[in-house]
Motif scaffolding. Structure first.
Motif, short mmCIF file in Angstrom:
data_model
loop_
_atom_site.label_atom_id
_atom_site.label_comp_id
_atom_site.label_asym_id
_atom_site.label_seq_id
_atom_site.Cartn_x
_atom_site.Cartn_y
_atom_site.Cartn_z
N VAL A 180 1.25 7.19 0.83
CA VAL A 180 1.93 7.11 -0.46
C VAL A 180 1.94 8.51 -1.06
O VAL A 180 0.87 9.11 -1.27
CB VAL A 180 1.23 6.11 -1.41
N LEU A 181 3.12 9.02 -1.34
CA LEU A 181 3.28 10.38 -1.86
C LEU A 181 3.56 10.32 -3.36
O LEU A 181 4.65 9.96 -3.80
CB LEU A 181 4.42 11.08 -1.12
N GLY A 182 2.52 10.64 -4.12
CA GLY A 182 2.60 10.55 -5.57
C GLY A 182 1.87 9.32 -6.07
O GLY A 182 2.17 8.21 -5.64
N SER A 183 0.89 9.50 -6.96
CA SER A 183 0.12 8.35 -7.45
C SER A 183 0.32 8.15 -8.94
O SER A 183 -0.62 7.91 -9.70
CB SER A 183 -1.37 8.50 -7.11
N GLY A 184 1.59 8.26 -9.36
CA GLY A 184 1.96 7.83 -10.70
C GLY A 184 2.04 6.31 -10.74
O GLY A 184 1.53 5.62 -9.85
N PRO A 185 2.69 5.73 -11.75
CA PRO A 185 2.74 4.28 -11.88
C PRO A 185 3.30 3.56 -10.65
O PRO A 185 2.73 2.56 -10.20
CB PRO A 185 3.64 4.07 -13.10
N ILE A 186 4.42 4.05 -10.10
CA ILE A 186 4.99 3.38 -8.94
C ILE A 186 4.16 3.64 -7.69
O ILE A 186 4.02 2.76 -6.83
CB ILE A 186 6.45 3.81 -8.73
N GLY A 187 3.56 4.81 -7.58
CA GLY A 187 2.68 5.08 -6.46
C GLY A 187 1.48 4.14 -6.45
O GLY A 187 1.13 3.57 -5.41
N ILE A 188 0.86 3.96 -7.61
CA ILE A 188 -0.28 3.05 -7.70
C ILE A 188 0.17 1.61 -7.46
O ILE A 188 -0.53 0.84 -6.78
CB ILE A 188 -0.97 3.17 -9.07
N ALA A 189 1.32 1.23 -7.99
CA ALA A 189 1.85 -0.11 -7.74
C ALA A 189 2.09 -0.32 -6.25
O ALA A 189 1.85 -1.41 -5.71
CB ALA A 189 3.14 -0.33 -8.53
N GLN A 214 -7.75 8.85 -10.10
CA GLN A 214 -7.30 7.49 -10.40
C GLN A 214 -6.98 6.74 -9.11
O GLN A 214 -7.36 5.57 -8.95
CB GLN A 214 -6.06 7.53 -11.30
N ALA A 215 -6.29 7.40 -8.17
CA ALA A 215 -5.94 6.75 -6.91
C ALA A 215 -7.18 6.32 -6.15
O ALA A 215 -7.20 5.26 -5.50
CB ALA A 215 -5.09 7.70 -6.06
N SER A 216 -8.24 7.12 -6.24
CA SER A 216 -9.48 6.79 -5.53
C SER A 216 -10.09 5.48 -6.03
O SER A 216 -10.82 4.80 -5.30
CB SER A 216 -10.49 7.92 -5.70
N GLU A 217 -9.79 5.11 -7.27
CA GLU A 217 -10.34 3.89 -7.85
C GLU A 217 -9.65 2.63 -7.30
O GLU A 217 -10.08 1.51 -7.58
CB GLU A 217 -10.22 3.92 -9.37
N PHE A 218 -8.56 2.82 -6.54
CA PHE A 218 -7.81 1.68 -6.02
C PHE A 218 -8.09 1.45 -4.53
O PHE A 218 -7.28 0.87 -3.81
CB PHE A 218 -6.32 1.87 -6.27
N ASP A 219 -9.24 1.93 -4.09
CA ASP A 219 -9.76 1.63 -2.75
C ASP A 219 -8.84 2.09 -1.63
O ASP A 219 -8.66 1.39 -0.63
CB ASP A 219 -10.03 0.12 -2.61
N VAL A 220 -8.24 3.28 -1.79
CA VAL A 220 -7.47 3.85 -0.70
C VAL A 220 -8.44 4.53 0.27
O VAL A 220 -9.60 4.77 -0.05
CB VAL A 220 -6.41 4.84 -1.20
N ASP A 221 -7.95 4.83 1.46
CA ASP A 221 -8.84 5.36 2.49
C ASP A 221 -9.08 6.86 2.37
O ASP A 221 -10.15 7.35 2.69
CB ASP A 221 -8.26 5.03 3.88
N GLN A 222 -8.05 7.60 1.91
CA GLN A 222 -8.23 9.04 1.73
C GLN A 222 -7.16 9.55 0.78
O GLN A 222 -6.02 9.08 0.79
CB GLN A 222 -8.10 9.76 3.09
N VAL A 223 -7.56 10.50 -0.08
CA VAL A 223 -6.63 11.10 -1.03
C VAL A 223 -6.54 12.59 -0.74
O VAL A 223 -7.56 13.28 -0.67
CB VAL A 223 -7.08 10.87 -2.48
N PHE A 224 -5.31 13.09 -0.58
CA PHE A 224 -5.09 14.50 -0.25
C PHE A 224 -4.54 15.26 -1.44
O PHE A 224 -3.83 14.70 -2.29
CB PHE A 224 -4.10 14.63 0.91
N ASN A 225 -4.86 16.56 -1.48
CA ASN A 225 -4.29 17.47 -2.45
C ASN A 225 -3.30 18.37 -1.72
O ASN A 225 -3.70 19.29 -1.01
CB ASN A 225 -5.40 18.32 -3.09
N PRO A 226 -1.99 18.14 -1.87
CA PRO A 226 -1.01 18.90 -1.10
C PRO A 226 -0.96 20.38 -1.45
O PRO A 226 -0.36 21.16 -0.71
CB PRO A 226 0.32 18.20 -1.43
N ALA A 227 -1.61 20.77 -2.55
CA ALA A 227 -1.66 22.19 -2.90
C ALA A 227 -2.55 22.97 -1.94
O ALA A 227 -2.34 24.17 -1.72
CB ALA A 227 -2.15 22.37 -4.33
#
Length: 361
Positions: A180-189, A214-227
Motif C-alpha cells: 500500500v503506497l500512502g497511508s492516508g485515509p484511503i491507504g489505511i482503509a 499510524q500505519a504501524s498501529e494497524f498490524d501491517v508487516d512492515q512500513v517503509f520510508n521511501p525517502a
C-alpha cells in the motif's frame, strides 16, 4: 436548517437558514445526519475547485452552486417513502453517495453505477449532503447499520467501501501479498480491507513519520520510508525475490506509480485508487514483458457497502475506530477541520463533523 455550503474556490460557508428538504418520492428516505467525514475530495474542491460542484445545473440533480457538502456520512432515518420496505424511522444508516442515471448509460446498464456517464456525488453534485441537519436520498442507497455498531463508524463505511471496491476489483484472494503506497485515509482503509480479505502480508510505504507510526498501529508487516528506503528492493527481499501480488497506489504521484509497477511480481497487479493532479509516464514494455496489469478503481457500488457492513458484523474489520482522529461541530469544518487537513494533514486520518452538538458532549 444548518448546513455547510460550497459557493466557489475557497468559499465554503456555514449557514443557518438553508431550506429543509422534503420527502417527495415514494422511494426516498429523509435522514438526520449524525456524523460526516471530511474527504480529500472536499479539500480539492475547496483549494482547486469547483471540480464536482456544478457551476451550471448538473444533468441529474439539476442543481448548481451553492451546494450542500458532505458525502461520507451516516444518520438516523426520520421519514420513509410509501414504497420503502427495508427501512423504518429510527434506523441507523450509511449512504452510498453516488448520483447516477441508473439505466441510461452503458456503465449503469452493466452495473457499473460508479462510472455513470453523467454521474456525480451526493454532497458534491447536489441532493443535499451529510454536513447538514436533514437530507433526502434514494432509499436504495441507504444501508442499515448493525445495532451494535457505534454510530460514528457509519461515517467510515463510505471510505471503507472505496477501499473494498479496489481490493475486490484486484481479484485479491486469501494468502496474497500487498503493498500500500500512502497511508492516508484511503491507504489505511485499504489496509483494513486487505486484512478482511485474508492478506498474508501487507507492506506500507509512506513519507510522513506520523503516518508511518499510524500505519504501524494497524498490524501491517512492515512500513517503509521511501525517502531513505529502496522500497522495491525491500519488497522483493521480503517476498523471496518475487514482489507482491498487488500494489495499491493511494497517493497518485509519479514515484508511487513507478513503485507500484516495479514492486509487483510477474503477472501482478498495480492498482490505482488515487485521484491524480498531474499526468504520469511509463514504458509499456515494463508491463508487457512480465504480463503485469495496470488499472484503476473509482468509488464503489451498492454491493460494496453491503459487503463492508457484513464484514464488520462478521468481525473481519479490525481497528476501524482508530481511523477517527478528531470530531468537530460542522461550523468548524472549514476553520478547524480543513485547516488541520491542509496544514497538518500528517497528524490525521479521518476527521468527523456533526450538526448535532449533543454528540460532542
Amino acid at each position: 436548517m444548518k448546513a455547510l455550503r460550497y459557493y466557489a474556490n475557497k468559499d465554503v460557508r456555514f449557514e443557518t437558514s438553508v431550506p429543509e428538504p422534503i420527502l417527495s418520492s415514494p422511494t426516498d428516505v429523509l435522514i438526520l445526519p449524525q456524523w460526516c467525514g471530511i474527504c480529500g475530495s472536499d479539500l480539492h474542491e475547496f483549494l482547486d475547485g469547483p471540480i464536482f460542484c456544478p457551476i451550471h445545473p448538473h444533468p441529474l440533480t439539476h442543481e448548481s452552486v451553492p451546494i450542500t457538502l458532505g458525502h461520507e456520512f451516516c444518520g438516523i432515518v426520520d421519514q420513509v417513502g410509501t414504497e420503502v420496505t427495508h427501512l423504518v424511522k429510527g434506523d441507523k444508516v450509511c449512504v452510498e453517495a453516488t448520483v447516477r442515471c441508473n439505466d441510461s448509460c452503458s456503465a449503469c446498464k452493466s452495473g457499473k453505477t460508479n462510472c455513470c456517464a453523467t454521474g456525480g456525488f451526493i454532497g458534491l453534485s447536489g441532493w443535499g449532503g451529510g454536513l447538514s441537519e436533514k437530507v433526502v436520498v434514494p432509499s436504495a442507497q441507504a444501508f442499515k447499520l448493525p445495532d451494535d455498531m457505534p454510530i460514528e463508524y457509519g461515517a467510515l463505511i463510505e471510505p471503507l467501501a472505496v477501499a473494498w471496491h479496489a481490493v475486490k476489483l484486484a481479484a485479491f484472494a486469501p494468502g496474497m501479498t500487498a503493498l500500500v503506497l500512502g497511508s492516508g485515509p484511503i491507504g489505511i482503509a485499504t489496509v483494513i480491507a486487505l486484512k478482511a480479505f485474508g492478506a498474508a502480508k501487507i507492506y506500507v510505504s509512506e513519507l510522513a513519520k506520523i503516518r508511518r507510526d499510524q500505519a504501524s498501529e494497524f498490524d501491517v508487516d512492515q512500513v517503509f520510508n521511501p525517502a531513505v528506503d529502496d522500497v522495491v528492493k525491500l519488497v522483493k527481499q521480503a517476498t523471496a525475490g518475487d514482489g507482491v501480488d498487488v500494489a495499491f497506489d493511494c497517493s497518485g504521484v509519479q514515484a508511487t506509480f513507478d513503485t507500484s509497477l516495479f514492486a509487483i511480481k510477474s503477472g501482478g497487479t498495480a492498482l490505482n485508487i488515487a485521484i491524480w493532479g498531474k499526468t504520469c509516464t511509463y514504458n509499456p514494455n515494463d508491463v508487457l514483458l512480465q504480463e503485469k496489469k495496470v488499472f484503476g478503481a473509482v468509488g464503489y457500488v451498492g454491493q460494496d457497502f453491503k459487503d463492508v457492513i457484513q464484514a464488520y458484523t462478521d468481525g473481519k474489520l479490525k481497528n476501524v475506530g482508530k481511523m477517527i482522529t478528531a470530531k468537530l461541530p460542522i461550523e468548524e469544518t472549514v476553520s478547524v477541520g480543513y485547516d488541520m487537513l491542509i496544514n497538518h494533514k500528517d497528524q490525521h486520518i479521518k476527521i468527523l463533523c456533526t450538526p448535532r452538538p449533543e454528540l460532542l458532549q
